[in-house]
Design a protein around this motif. Sequence first.
Motif, PDB file in Angstrom:
ATOM      1  N   ALA A   1     -19.320 -46.615  62.618  1.00 49.58           N
ATOM      2  CA  ALA A   1     -19.732 -47.924  63.148  1.00 49.58           C
ATOM      3  C   ALA A   1     -19.333 -48.830  62.304  1.00 49.58           C
TER       4      ALA A   1
ATOM      5  N   ARG B   1     -23.959 -57.947  57.870  1.00 46.22           N
ATOM      6  CA  ARG B   1     -24.303 -57.353  59.073  1.00 46.22           C
ATOM      7  C   ARG B   1     -23.665 -56.207  59.725  1.00 46.22           C
ATOM      8  N   ASP B   2     -22.270 -56.162  59.296  1.00 46.09           N
ATOM      9  CA  ASP B   2     -21.435 -54.816  59.621  1.00 46.09           C
ATOM     10  C   ASP B   2     -22.095 -53.727  58.710  1.00 46.09           C
TER      11      ASP B   2
ATOM     12  N   ILE C   1     -31.607 -54.166  58.070  1.00 48.64           N
ATOM     13  CA  ILE C   1     -31.453 -54.779  59.347  1.00 48.64           C
ATOM     14  C   ILE C   1     -32.483 -56.273  59.271  1.00 48.64           C
TER      15      ILE C   1
ATOM     16  N   GLN D   1     -29.329 -43.223  61.967  1.00 46.37           N
ATOM     17  CA  GLN D   1     -29.706 -42.624  63.379  1.00 46.37           C
ATOM     18  C   GLN D   1     -29.017 -41.321  63.538  1.00 46.37           C
TER      19      GLN D   1
ATOM     20  N   GLU E   1     -26.535 -62.880  55.477  1.00 45.52           N
ATOM     21  CA  GLU E   1     -25.497 -61.683  55.708  1.00 45.52           C
ATOM     22  C   GLU E   1     -24.405 -61.478  54.666  1.00 45.52           C
TER      23      GLU E   1
ATOM     24  N   ALA F   1     -25.121 -53.575  57.526  1.00 45.32           N
ATOM     25  CA  ALA F   1     -26.406 -53.046  57.958  1.00 45.32           C
ATOM     26  C   ALA F   1     -26.353 -52.273  58.986  1.00 45.32           C
ATOM     27  N   LEU F   2     -25.603 -52.621  60.058  1.00 43.35           N
ATOM     28  CA  LEU F   2     -25.540 -52.057  61.415  1.00 43.35           C
ATOM     29  C   LEU F   2     -24.918 -50.532  61.269  1.00 43.35           C
TER      30      LEU F   2
ATOM     31  N   LYS G   1     -33.962 -49.936  58.131  1.00 49.02           N
ATOM     32  CA  LYS G   1     -34.687 -51.048  58.925  1.00 49.02           C
ATOM     33  C   LYS G   1     -34.839 -52.137  57.862  1.00 49.02           C
TER      34      LYS G   1
ATOM     35  N   GLN H   1     -27.462 -48.388  59.554  1.00 47.56           N
ATOM     36  CA  GLN H   1     -28.333 -48.058  60.496  1.00 47.56           C
ATOM     37  C   GLN H   1     -28.019 -46.887  61.499  1.00 47.56           C
ATOM     38  N   LYS H   2     -26.647 -46.874  61.747  1.00 50.54           N
ATOM     39  CA  LYS H   2     -26.150 -45.946  62.787  1.00 50.54           C
ATOM     40  C   LYS H   2     -26.021 -44.578  61.917  1.00 50.54           C
TER      41      LYS H   2
END
Length: 292
Positions: free
Chosen positions: A86, A96-97, A133, A107, A140, A99-100, A130, A103-104
């Motif tokens: 991701a 943002r990159d 995010i 998951q 950011e 955190a996302l 979480k 998160q991936k």
Amino acid sequence: MRTGFLYAAENLQSQKDMLNHLNVFPVADRDTGINMTRSIERAAGSLPKSGNPAEILDEAYMQLLEYAHGNSGTILTLFFEGFSAALPARDRISGRDLALAFQKGAQTAEAAVPAPMPGTILTVASQSAKAGISMLDLTENAGLVFKRIADEAHAALLLTPYQNPVLRRFQVIDSGAYGFCLILDGFLKSFAPDLPAEAYPAITLPSQEVTISEELPHRYCTEFVLELLPGTDMPEFEQNIKSYGEYYLCVSNETLCKIHIHTNSPEAVLKTASEYGFIRSRKIDDMAQVMK
């Protein structure tokens, strides 16, 4: 990114014995410190000195896929599989990159574990993801976002004895979750060297002697890396292998598959696996002998 792995390996090495002593769940085989340290050290030692963060992270994932050790090492591989997939392939990554992608990673690891128990690496990764995010509402900045992730991981770690009945019985934090926090602290030192990590409180060792029962339902911790035959039916393969035991984990890409399982029939597992490809490496540990 490379220095983050190096710092993480140093942190794990310094706390390896503590991690082993805290290892009471899922099986008290006292190898979490060894497995996590070996896994991250192998990844750290093989990373290129140049390349963007995504390229370095992808190489780390490939090293973990083939060389990670134990249940904890396999879960780390799953986390970094999602994290690396991701993260955008550019020289500078934003909060943002980060955190996302984090998160991936959380998951991906959680989705691969059947019936995950609370109070483990998975819990800490999910909670800290979480937090990362939510931090995007404020900034950011990559360093500040990762500081928030690491701080939440520390907070989630302290809750693990209250979430898991085995940890509650022995009054300890989860060993794998502690190791995960040590890894995040290493990355934080790389991303934001001016932002100190949260201090750990005094860590309590198990309140009573921890032993492995001779009545283990599945005695042998079995791991192997399989070079898959072209066109392998993965659902069929996984169903056949997981039927041999418990704590089954699988990480795979187009050509390689790493399996972790506790079983009473390790040779049968390997024989079945060999029908689907070439076994590149294997490791079988008799857990009933570990603490004798």
